[in-house]
Scaffold this active site. Structure first.
Site, PDB file in Angstrom:
ATOM      1  N   SER A  77       0.788  -1.230   0.000  1.00 60.35           N
ATOM      2  CA  SER A  77       0.000   0.000   0.000  1.00 60.35           C
ATOM      3  C   SER A  77       0.821   1.282   0.000  1.00 60.35           C
ATOM      4  O   SER A  77       0.755   2.071  -0.943  1.00 60.35           O
ATOM      5  CB  SER A  77      -0.931  -0.013   1.212  1.00 60.35           C
ATOM      6  OG  SER A  77      -1.560   1.222   1.394  1.00 60.35           O
ATOM      7  N   HIS A  97      -1.675   7.118   4.816  1.00 57.82           N
ATOM      8  CA  HIS A  97      -0.653   6.068   4.927  1.00 57.82           C
ATOM      9  C   HIS A  97       0.706   6.497   4.387  1.00 57.82           C
ATOM     10  O   HIS A  97       1.507   5.664   3.943  1.00 57.82           O
ATOM     11  CB  HIS A  97      -1.126   4.800   4.198  1.00 57.82           C
ATOM     12  CG  HIS A  97      -0.538   3.543   4.775  1.00 57.82           C
ATOM     13  ND1 HIS A  97      -0.541   2.329   4.102  1.00 57.82           N
ATOM     14  CD2 HIS A  97       0.073   3.302   5.957  1.00 57.82           C
ATOM     15  CE1 HIS A  97       0.029   1.407   4.841  1.00 57.82           C
ATOM     16  NE2 HIS A  97       0.408   1.966   5.977  1.00 57.82           N
TER      17      HIS A  97
END
Length: 464
Positions: free
Chosen positions: A72, A134
């Protein structure tokens, strides 16, 4: 199609876009799904109904050979900057003994790179972000620090999709929180991630003056585990997956062949499953089908939220001049709870009984069997691996200048090519200096520049 023909075709994609950018700056919206498999949505052979993404595919084009990172944060860093994940500071997902203190492994966006938000903001765009970040939570690495005028951000890697905001595991707890424009916020009782992200994005777009273009980054946390969805969405898929994972996989292969994404003579891969569906007890089959039912509900709900965004664009008069990009950060996730390194005590808080699966207070993942289905036609390779199932994911683009409506293009494209491509559409100079000190040039190139003479090779690290 040979490489020369591919390059010519892709150049045609952008011909209209560059001209349009000179006349009126297009709105640019990037939509990201989280841990979604290659063939989950209908434009790529999936049985999950996704009418809004299907409409986008028919009004635009699909890239069947789009490559990303197997994880990710590295993928998101390359997408947002056009640089490699090491250049951006996201060389891996975690701190390892061998990488602590090493350049390229800071695990936050560094000042060595410039983000799309920073460049679009400099060009006068209202830069908006909702969803998963993130990319760092320290000063200098937050959405507000990296160019977004407004941001409703989940700062970590994954969490409950409801307002309890339980982290993926103890290892994720330190960055499991939400911010709005840089300030921590609590969540309302009716919070559900996909709906909340889209609602916030729609509100900000509606509040933007009509004469000001928008750059929007809508990063869903669906369908990342824990698999959760509103009850009414879960009910829509009742009984759909009781035929088992192997049969659903075969059906997806047939649709992929019908779409021309894989050839008719492609042999069906052998699924190396721990247990064949028929070997499961009736109770195990029922439970396993329910878990996939929840996963499908998450994707269908996400598609519905994309539909509300498209309606907002119509209401605000932006629908004819908006470039839409939809993609996935990496392949489907085969992992189950142990993957998040939590203690047995952590798992005692969840009610994963059949009736509660997918609801607030549950935590289930669908495991390697359904991940194989999600990643069809790629068997046994998935998120965390640098094989096809981990890095060959969905990509679609529609809007002004995209004239090959409904086409599926097999040209090779990489995640770091997205930023330079969007800059070209918007008429933005990617080499303009915005920082006090020089930044690294992008390694990505615009789609119109891809040709055999500019062949590039890059390899991803495992889990990075």
């Amino acid at each position: 199609m040979n490489k020369k023909a591919m390059a010519a075709a892709v150049s045609m994609i952008l011909a209209g876009g560059a001209h349009a950018a000179q006349q009126e700056r297009p709105n640019v919206i990037v939509i990201i799904a989280d841990d979604m498999g290659y063939s989950d949505i209908s434009p790529f052979g999936g049985e999950i109904p996704t009418p809004n993404l299907q409409a986008m595919a028919e009004q635009g084009m699909r890239m069947s050979q789009y490559y990303t990172s197997p994880m990710s944060a590295p993928a998101r860093s390359m997408l947002l900057t056009g640089n490699s994940n090491q250049q951006a500071g996201m060389g891996g997902m975690w701190w390892y003994d061998s990488t602590i203190g090493k350049e390229g492994y800071e695990l936050r966006l560094t000042d060595r790179v410039t983000t799309m938000a920073e460049r679009f903001k400099d060009a006068g765009y209202n830069t908006l972000m909702a969803g998963k970040w993130h990319l760092g939570f320290v000063p200098g690495a937050t959405p507000k620090d990296r160019g977004f005028n407004h941001a409703f951000a989940f700062m970590g890697g994954g969490t409950s999709h409801f307002n309890d905001a339980i982290p993926l595991g103890t290892v994720e707890a330190f960055h499991t929180y939400y911010t709005r424009d840089g300030e921590r916020v609590s969540l309302p009782d009716d919070f559900y991630s996909s709906e909340a992200y889209a609602r916030q994005m729609n509100s900000w777009i509606k509040a933007t003056p009509k004469e000001q273009p928008v750059f929007a980054w809508l990063a869903f946390t669906a369908p990342h585990d824990p698999l959760q969805a509103p009850d009414e969405w879960i009910k829509r898929f009742k009984g759909q997956y009781e035929q088992g994972y192997a049969e659903v996989y075969r059906q997806r292969i047939a649709r992929l062949k019908a779409l021309g994404i894989i050839h008719d003579d492609t042999p069906l891969p052998h699924l190396e499953l721990d247990k064949e569906w028929e070997a499961l007890t009736p109770e195990q089959q029922k439970y396993t089908a329910k878990v996939m039912q929840v996963y499908a509900a998450m994707i269908a709900n996400m598609d519905a939220q994309i539909g509300t965004l498209m309606e907002t664009l119509k209401q605000t008069g932006r629908d004819k001049n908006t470039l839409l990009v939809f993609l996935t950060d990496n392949g489907a996730n085969p992992a189950q709870g142990f993957y998040y390194e939590s203690t047995p005590e952590f798992w005692k808080q969840f009610d994963n009984s059949y009736d509660n699966v997918g609801r607030k207070g549950s935590f289930v993942s669908y495991g390697p069997h359904w991940a194989n289905v999600s990643n069809a036609p790629y068997a046994n390779y998935h998120k965390t691996t640098s094989a096809q199932g981990g890095i060959n994911t969905d990509f679609m683009i529609s809007g002004p200048g995209i004239t090959r409506h409904g086409k599926i293009d097999a040209s090779t494209m990489a995640v770091y090519d997205v930023a330079p491509t969007l800059y070209e559409f918007a008429g933005i100079d990617p080499n303009k200096s915005l920082a006090k000190k020089p930044v690294l040039p992008m390694i990505g190139v615009s789609l119109s520049a891809i040709s055999p003479a500019k062949y590039r090779s890059r390899r991803a690290e495992l889990r990075g």
